[in-house]
Design an enzyme around this catalytic site. Structure first.
Site, mmCIF file in Angstrom:
data_model
loop_
_atom_site.group_PDB
_atom_site.id
_atom_site.type_symbol
_atom_site.label_atom_id
_atom_site.label_comp_id
_atom_site.label_asym_id
_atom_site.label_seq_id
_atom_site.Cartn_x
_atom_site.Cartn_y
_atom_site.Cartn_z
ATOM 1 C CG ASP A 39 11.055 -2.024 -4.432
ATOM 2 O OD1 ASP A 39 9.911 -1.741 -4.029
ATOM 3 O OD2 ASP A 39 11.914 -2.560 -3.722
ATOM 4 C CG ASP A 43 12.814 2.952 -7.498
ATOM 5 O OD1 ASP A 43 12.227 3.526 -6.560
ATOM 6 O OD2 ASP A 43 13.624 2.025 -7.333
ATOM 7 C CE LYS A 124 16.871 1.599 -0.408
ATOM 8 N NZ LYS A 124 15.706 0.774 -0.050
ATOM 9 N NE ARG A 145 11.961 7.808 5.851
ATOM 10 C CZ ARG A 145 12.585 6.722 5.447
ATOM 11 N NH1 ARG A 145 11.880 5.711 4.990
ATOM 12 N NH2 ARG A 145 13.892 6.619 5.504
ATOM 13 C CD GLU A 181 14.999 -0.036 6.878
ATOM 14 O OE1 GLU A 181 14.151 -0.186 5.983
ATOM 15 O OE2 GLU A 181 15.456 1.078 7.204
ATOM 16 C CE LYS A 297 23.498 6.227 5.010
ATOM 17 N NZ LYS A 297 23.202 5.746 6.384
ATOM 18 C CB CYS A 417 -18.003 0.661 -22.402
ATOM 19 S SG CYS A 417 -17.788 0.736 -20.611
ATOM 20 C CB CYS A 420 -22.338 1.229 -19.930
ATOM 21 S SG CYS A 420 -21.237 2.193 -20.993
ATOM 22 C CB CYS A 439 -20.287 4.382 -18.103
ATOM 23 S SG CYS A 439 -19.163 2.990 -17.887
#
Length: 704
Positions: A39, A43, A124, A145, A181, A297, A417, A420, A439
């Site tokens: 998270d 974020d 939350k 949602r 939720e 809120k 690489c 290749c 490649c």
């Protein structure tokens, strides 16, 4: 790189990268119940995107993550439209950002610093958001949602969750959409994984994914057996609001028969809000369910309405997320991933470590500088500290040098690489393979990019790999052209090479793939240009090119004309290309280099025989009287703050500017206007007073 130091060209590329990356992670999170980054890292991507957009507002993409909520729902379920958009909530990651949140609200509402404001604070919950619509007290439907406008219809599944009443108690509004939720507590999560392991089924990585996967089941009996729970905390459409505060509404939901979080409380200043956060941060492990922060809120619903919403989140709410946790493990290997443009990205592989129930095994190291630069010296066998905030792939944040083995040696980044074995060259802070489509890794990634750009369903990365590495000429897909010739090649192949006779490909599934491919034989110009994978030509650049040239024939002719004359200063076609908004020298040269490549010319010639490119249509966002206008305000507005006024006109398709210029279409005049009034009069710009302006927008304003 720090946002304050990046140039406009770099900002464009970075915004393109972030838009794709965040959309990719959103699809995994919302549709696959998978979380490949923490998270905190997610974020951080959104914060960086926001910071770049704030510094370069003219570069904001049409598909910007700041405008998008979640992702479109899975096609497995019917779609339900949200009458009131189901928005996300902006995140705060520090005390300072909480203080800034309160300041923004007061500034928007034109309140003094000393003004009194109430906020609700609630844990939350780390679960799956669900909207429940009731009519005359009976549950009509339940939906996720989704992308904020359309969600998945999970009504039958919601009915078997004990916390969700099918009939409400008492006297309630005729129409009531309750939002909350769905989650799974710790004990039920552990019991579920024990049972899954016993019967040989998938083990869930965390309670959130378990709750989401359990709810989104075709077999409702599976959902019923999973012991899901539900907290109600909000609402959407309500025919008659029964309270004038957030806390009052939550109490009403409780009276109607919903479980609401008893830990929700009122705070009256920033200090008490921070104290509440500290309390939950300290005591979250004592709770029976997973939380990843708190939500603040504004308590007054009248002020919530005035504050309104941004494109993806309300102004009146913010989530203060907990900082990531850490764990110790041992680095065992570093794999090198080769991307579509040849960029080499190192990935750390370490001993599996469990943090709060999630198993983590790897983390991106970004580039060689991240391994051995800026006083870092990461070596195989090192004991490292990794951190996460609720997901799978962590970030290496520290090296415990005191635990380093005496036999360890500095890590040497490969000189060629790994796909290749061609030479690699410096590219920014990293390295890049120069072989292009020769490649295999780049060719595969380019193919995957094309499929995503064309949105061909049924061709995921694993299936693409099977086709790509096949040695059969009737099966192999080495380039996008091969996708469109697959069906004909299969018709002419021997039974031994028939896909329908192979594991994972039945006649029905194969027909779906062919139908999906054939459905994409017609494509609009912007999608086609984006699909080519030209360096620096992301979706926004492709869209700008398409809207300028309209048809592929005009675009192709312009490119060919640009290539004919080596002296670019005398080349009208090249100058025209550079005149397009957002097209600089780097992008223009990349386009010409792509079309000048012999391999690409052959590829395009073959591809154009298989598909039809439609002309780009002009874009319109409605019939607003201010659509496309540039508007400036002067003086003091009585009805609202300057910030709120700018939000109103943006919602009506106009651009808000701070100063008068020849590009200004309208000046709105408040009381005590400044020098802008005289300048507008000198330039002959249309003007109207605040009352006239308010009378017009009241008929068109759709801000809720």
């Amino acid at each position: 790189m720090c946002v304050s130091n990046i140039c406009e060209e770099h900002a464009k590329n970075e915004l393109e990268r972030l838009a794709k990356l965040i959309y990719y992670y959103d699809r995994l999170y919302y549709l696959k119940d998978a979380s490949p980054i923490s998270d905190y890292e997610y974020d951080a991507l959104r914060i960086r995107n926001k910071e770049i957009e704030m510094r370069f507002p003219d570069l904001v993409r049409f598909d910007s993550p700041s405008k998008r909520i979640g992702v479109e729902g899975s096609e497995r379920f019917d779609k339900v439209e949200h009458r009131v958009p189901m928005l996300s909530i902006e995140n705060a990651l520090s005390d300072k950002e909480v203080y800034e949140f309160i300041k923004r609200i007061k500034r928007f509402l034109r309140l003094s610093k000393e003004s009194f404001l109430e906020f609700t604070v609630e844990p939350k919950i780390d679960g799956l958001s669900l909207a429940l619509r009731y009519e005359r007290g009976e549950l009509i439907y339940a939906s996720t949602r989704g992308d904020g406008r359309f969600g998945e219809d999970l009504t039958a599944n919601a009915r078997v969750i004990p916390d969700i009443p099918c009939v409400l108690r008492g006297i309630c509004p005729k129409v009531l959409e309750v939002r909350g939720e769905v989650y799974m507590n710790h004990k039920d999560f552990l019991d579920l994984n024990k049972e899954q392991k016993k019967i040989g089924c998938m083990i869930f990585s965390n309670p959130r994914n378990a709750a989401s996967g359990s709810l989104r089941q075709f077999d409702v009996s599976v959902t019923a057996a999973r012991r899901l729970k539900f907290f109600a905390y909000g609402w959407g459409v309500v025919s008659d609001i029964p309270s004038d505060t957030q806390l009052g509404m939550v109490k009403c939901l409780s009276h109607y028969g919903f479980r609401v979080n008893p830990l929700t409380e009122l705070c009256h200043n920033a200090e008490s809000m921070i104290r509440s956060y500290r309390f939950f941060e300290k005591n979250r492990f004592a709770l029976s369910y997973e939380i990843d922060g708190v939500v603040y809120k504004v308590n007054s619903l009248f002020l919530q309405k005035r504050l309104s919403c941004l494109s993806r989140s309300p102004r009146w709410a913010i989530a203060y997320k907990f900082l990531p946790e850490k764990a110790m493990t041992v680095l065992r290997a570093i794999d090198i991933h080769v991307g579509r443009t040849g960029v080499l990205t190192p990935v750390a592989l370490f001993d599996p470590v469990i943090v709060r129930g999630v198993v983590m095994k790897k983390a991106t190291l970004h580039n060689d500088y991240y391994i051995s630069g800026d006083r870092r010296d990461l070596r195989l066998g090192d004991t490292v500290i990794v951190q996460r905030a609720g997901d799978v792939i962590p970030q290496i944040v520290d090296i415990l040098l005191e635990k380093r083995l005496n036999t360890s040696i500095p890590y040497m980044f490969p000189s060629s690489c790994p796909s290749c074995h061609s030479p690699i060259v410096r590219y920014g802070q990293g390295y890049r393979c120069i072989k292009g489509l020769l490649c295999p890794a780049q060719a595969l990634e380019r193919l995957h990019h094309f499929v995503n750009a064309f949105n061909i369903k049924g061709l995921g990365i694993e299936r693409i790999k099977k086709f790509f590495y096949s040695v059969s000429s009737s099966i192999a897909i080495k380039s996008p052209v091969d996708i469109f010739t697959l069906e004909n090649r299969q018709k002419c192949s021997l039974d031994l090479n028939k896909l329908e006779n192979m594991k994972g490909f039945g006649k029905q599934s194969l027909r779906k793939i062919y139908n999906a491919i054939n459905a994409r034989r017609v494509v609009v110009l912007s999608h086609f240009l984006f699909s080519l994978g030209i360096p620096h030509v992301g979706e926004l650049v492709a869209l700008r090119l398409a809207r300028y040239y309209i048809s592929y024939a005009l675009f192709e002719n312009s490119v060919k004309e640009s290539l004919r004359n080596k002296d670019k200063t005398l080349n009208k076609a090249f100058k025209e290309l550079l005149s397009i908004e957002g097209i600089g020298l780097v992008i223009a040269e990349a386009i010409l280099n792509f079309y000048n490549d012999e391999y690409n010319s052959i590829f395009l010639e073959r591809l154009l025989k298989e598909i039809t490119i439609l002309d780009e249509e002009c874009f319109s966002i409605g019939n607003s009287p201010f659509l496309g206008k540039t508007i400036v305000f002067t003086g003091c507005l009585k009805a609202m703050s300057r910030a709120e006024a700018k939000t109103r006109i943006k919602n009506l398709g106009a651009k808000a500017a701070n100063s008068i210029s020849f590009k200004t279409d309208l000046l709105v005049i408040g009381s005590a206007p400044g020098l802008k009034l005289k300048k507008a009069a000198d330039l002959g710009i249309q003007m109207m007073n605040e009352e006239e302006w308010m009378a017009i927008i009241s008929s068109y304003d759709h801000v809720h």
